[in-house]
Scaffold this motif. Structure first.
Motif, mmCIF file in Angstrom:
data_model
loop_
_atom_site.group_PDB
_atom_site.id
_atom_site.type_symbol
_atom_site.label_atom_id
_atom_site.label_comp_id
_atom_site.label_asym_id
_atom_site.label_seq_id
_atom_site.Cartn_x
_atom_site.Cartn_y
_atom_site.Cartn_z
ATOM 1 N N ASP A 1 0.847 -1.185 0.000
ATOM 2 C CA ASP A 1 0.000 0.000 0.000
ATOM 3 C C ASP A 1 0.886 1.240 0.000
ATOM 4 N N SER A 2 0.288 2.375 -0.392
ATOM 5 C CA SER A 2 1.006 3.648 -0.379
ATOM 6 C C SER A 2 0.043 4.742 0.038
ATOM 7 N N THR B 1 4.061 10.588 -3.648
ATOM 8 C CA THR B 1 3.937 12.033 -3.869
ATOM 9 C C THR B 1 2.695 12.372 -4.680
ATOM 10 N N SER B 2 1.958 11.367 -5.089
ATOM 11 C CA SER B 2 0.728 11.597 -5.845
ATOM 12 C C SER B 2 -0.382 12.034 -4.888
ATOM 13 N N VAL B 3 -0.833 13.285 -5.046
ATOM 14 C CA VAL B 3 -1.883 13.811 -4.166
ATOM 15 C C VAL B 3 -3.207 13.121 -4.498
ATOM 16 N N PRO B 4 -3.847 12.504 -3.532
ATOM 17 C CA PRO B 4 -5.119 11.809 -3.804
ATOM 18 C C PRO B 4 -6.236 12.795 -4.116
ATOM 19 N N LEU B 5 -7.170 12.361 -4.955
ATOM 20 C CA LEU B 5 -8.331 13.169 -5.286
ATOM 21 C C LEU B 5 -9.505 12.780 -4.395
ATOM 22 N N MET C 1 -13.162 16.746 5.846
ATOM 23 C CA MET C 1 -12.601 15.954 4.756
ATOM 24 C C MET C 1 -11.195 16.411 4.377
ATOM 25 N N GLY C 2 -10.696 17.440 5.060
ATOM 26 C CA GLY C 2 -9.328 17.895 4.814
ATOM 27 C C GLY C 2 -9.203 19.102 3.913
ATOM 28 N N PHE C 3 -10.327 19.636 3.410
ATOM 29 C CA PHE C 3 -10.260 20.802 2.528
ATOM 30 C C PHE C 3 -10.022 22.075 3.338
ATOM 31 N N LYS C 4 -9.460 23.092 2.640
ATOM 32 C CA LYS C 4 -9.283 24.415 3.226
ATOM 33 C C LYS C 4 -10.213 25.376 2.504
ATOM 34 N N VAL D 1 -11.378 16.735 -6.524
ATOM 35 C CA VAL D 1 -10.333 17.756 -6.437
ATOM 36 C C VAL D 1 -9.230 17.239 -5.510
ATOM 37 N N PRO D 2 -8.020 17.806 -5.613
ATOM 38 C CA PRO D 2 -6.914 17.321 -4.775
ATOM 39 C C PRO D 2 -7.196 17.463 -3.284
ATOM 40 N N ASN D 3 -6.654 16.534 -2.533
ATOM 41 C CA ASN D 3 -6.774 16.589 -1.080
ATOM 42 C C ASN D 3 -6.159 17.882 -0.546
ATOM 43 N N GLU D 4 -6.824 18.496 0.442
ATOM 44 C CA GLU D 4 -6.404 19.751 1.066
ATOM 45 C C GLU D 4 -6.461 20.927 0.095
#
Length: 216
Positions: free
Chosen positions: A76-77, A112-116, A138-141, A171-174
């Motif tokens: 896993d990653s 390094t791949s930002v999860p969507l 959910m981690g969004f700003k 959309v990308p995480n954060e």
């Protein structure tokens, strides 16, 4: 008819006893051989301590495990902000566990791949307070909300880098999101301006009617 004495006459037969002894010896050899084979197969009493490879690069971790007669497999990653790619986050079995030679250690490393992340259904379906709580969990700003004409504090849209989004978009995480929030004052002011424009477009009653001479 065989008599009682004849029945036990085999005791004086040497060949009989030789066969009995041979069978016993063979059984003992087979039993000992089986025990030795099982002991060797299961490596009874032989154990290796799993080394700690957490927070190490995957290449370094593989070298350490190979030196300890173990193998490793990445299963896993996960994305961790600020952590370089290929660092070991978790290992199973954990460090210090006793395992047999050749055991496979399962690793989780960084990527390094930002999860969507998929946007929840909050457009025209929730207030600003509900939307902010859900998105932040959910981690969004969030930036300062963009006010639009509508019901007070009602969500009418979401923007990411100036692009309008809809529920279900990924959309990308954060990611930094902008909420389009309803404002009744803005709505009422626009309604008043619209009414004023309409009223000014009606000809005043004291104006003289102009006659087009072309009709005569």
């Amino acid at each position: 008819m065989i008599g009682f004495k004849d029945f036990f006459s085999f005791r004086k037969n040497k060949l009989f006893w030789i066969n009995i002894i041979g069978i016993i010896v063979v059984l003992i050899i087979i039993t000992l051989g089986t025990l030795v084979w099982l002991d060797s197969y299961t490596r009874h009493g032989e154990a290796h301590i799993v080394p700690d490879v957490k927070n190490k690069n995957i290449v370094e971790a593989e070298m350490i495990l190979n030196e300890s007669t173990m193998k490793c497999v990445v299963v896993d990653s996960n994305y961790v902000k600020g952590v370089p790619e290929g660092m070991v986050l978790e290992q199973i079995p954990v460090a210090g566990a006793k395992v047999k030679e050749g055991r496979t250690i399962y690793l989780t490393i960084t990527t390094t791949s930002v999860p969507l992340v998929q946007l929840p259904d909050i457009i025209d379906n929730s207030s600003i307070r509900q939307a902010e709580a859900k998105l932040k969990s959910m981690g969004f700003k969030l930036t300062e909300p963009e006010l639009v004409p509508g019901e007070q504090d009602w969500i009418y849209g979401i923007k990411y880098r100036g692009r309008d989004l809809k529920s279900g978009d990924k959309v990308p995480n954060e990611a930094m999101l902008t909420l389009c929030v309803g404002d009744t004052h803005l709505r009422d002011s626009l309604a008043m301006d619209s009414t004023y424009i309409d009223m000014n477009s009606i000809p005043q009653s004291d104006e003289e009617a102009k006659v087009d001479d072309s009709w005569f």
